[in-house]
Design an enzyme around this catalytic site. Sequence first.
Site, PDB file in Angstrom:
ATOM      1  N   HIS A 147       0.811  -1.225   0.000  1.00 13.85           N
ATOM      2  CA  HIS A 147       0.000   0.000   0.000  1.00 13.85           C
ATOM      3  C   HIS A 147       0.847   1.280   0.000  1.00 13.85           C
ATOM      4  CE1 HIS A 147      -3.410  -2.517   0.228  1.00 13.85           C
ATOM      5  NE2 HIS A 147      -3.573  -2.590   1.526  1.00 13.85           N
ATOM      6  N   HIS A 221      -9.766   1.780   0.592  1.00 11.35           N
ATOM      7  CA  HIS A 221      -9.696   0.628   1.488  1.00 11.35           C
ATOM      8  C   HIS A 221     -10.793   0.680   2.560  1.00 11.35           C
ATOM      9  CE1 HIS A 221      -7.926  -2.728   3.586  1.00 11.35           C
ATOM     10  NE2 HIS A 221      -6.826  -2.713   2.850  1.00 11.35           N
ATOM     11  N   GLU A 359     -11.527  -3.867  -2.710  1.00 12.95           N
ATOM     12  CA  GLU A 359     -10.621  -2.845  -3.227  1.00 12.95           C
ATOM     13  C   GLU A 359     -10.432  -3.035  -4.724  1.00 12.95           C
ATOM     14  OE1 GLU A 359      -6.982  -3.359  -0.752  1.00 12.95           O
ATOM     15  OE2 GLU A 359      -8.325  -4.592   0.423  1.00 12.95           O
TER      16      GLU A 359
END
Length: 394
Positions: A147, A221, A359
């Site tokens: 991420h 997210h 996601e």
Amino acid sequence: MKKVVLRSAVVACVTVAAVTGCYSDKGAGAKMSNGCEPSVVVKPFGKTKDGQLVQQYTLTGAGGVVMDVIDYGGKVVRLYTPDRTGAKTDITLGFNSVSGYETQDPYFGSLIGRYGNRIANGKFMLDGKTYTLPTNNSPGDLPCSLHGGNKGFDAYVWHSEPLSEGKSVGIKFTMTSPDGDQGYPGKLDVTVCYWLSPANVWRIEYEAVTDKATPVNLTQHLYFNFKGEAEGTILDHELTLFADQMTPVTKGLIPTGKIVPVKGTPFDFTTPWQIGARINADNEQLRFGGGYDHNWVLNNRSGKLAPAAALYEKTTGRYMEVWTTEPAIQFYCGNFLTDKVPSKKPGRNLCHRGGLALETQHSPDSPNQPDFPSTILRPGAVYKTVTEYRFGAK
Ligand code: GLA
């Protein structure tokens, strides 16, 4: 509380309290009517540990959905949607303070970048050069960059401004990730718009441009629990994924490079399945993920907006469709959540699998996977994707 002057005359500048009957912050069970006056209201949320002011926007949609969003990481802190009786509940996981997000954030409600999901070993090669990223995650003791690295886009305070168009309200977020940020090449200028429509659609429009070739894979997210935040697990939610194939992973949760059919496996959500129904099956992929934490290749790979997922919870009737222009979706069912994570409700904690994320994105580790669609953005090109979360009840 500051009133926000919106560009459109159609949208009134109202404070939350002035929105007749649409929104009252009384928690679960408060009634929400349809036909609200759409509005955006801004007020301070807190400060980051390095002293930056964090603002909170409350978007009240004309269809009754209300969301509290902060400019720190574009995080959705609270999301109120009606159940089948019209009662509203906050259905997302988050924290009431900036320090909550800074100290123990499982990326709750966050914008994710520069690269959503994992890059193996924190390394990739682009145009003959190897780039090294921070390895901030190591499932199965195999390090990877997750991420966006140590400070992803979820930890930036973004520039923000309210939006309105017709009966829709929104927020425009912009930020610049400098050349070399977390090891990534190129200065990346990013714009993300959140829109809340009268039809209770939360639309996210992502855009980015760069001055050097770089991987880009932006996502959101948000964690959902349709029974309400801190109201148990999501194992009883029914999920549909418009995906006949998925990308199996190693124990490091990195795709092996294969793309396999889901038919006949616990990964087949082409028809609605309760999430918990097959989660304990004797299956190596489920063992590696500690449950579902995998990437599905969507049937729609046209780049046009199309259904990716649907989620339903039968006691409340809450229903959601996820539509996207992206070719893949990560379904993560909160396997890393524990009862050590505090809830937004005083005195309560979350639990293992207390929320799930859907996601939309390109598949993990795409910069190292020649057979996956490319995530490389080059100077002169514009990265553009759209995802919609369409809320309802039945
Ligand atoms: C993603 C990953 C998970 C986990 C969460 C954050 O969804 O797929 O493995 O790392 O982020 O906790």
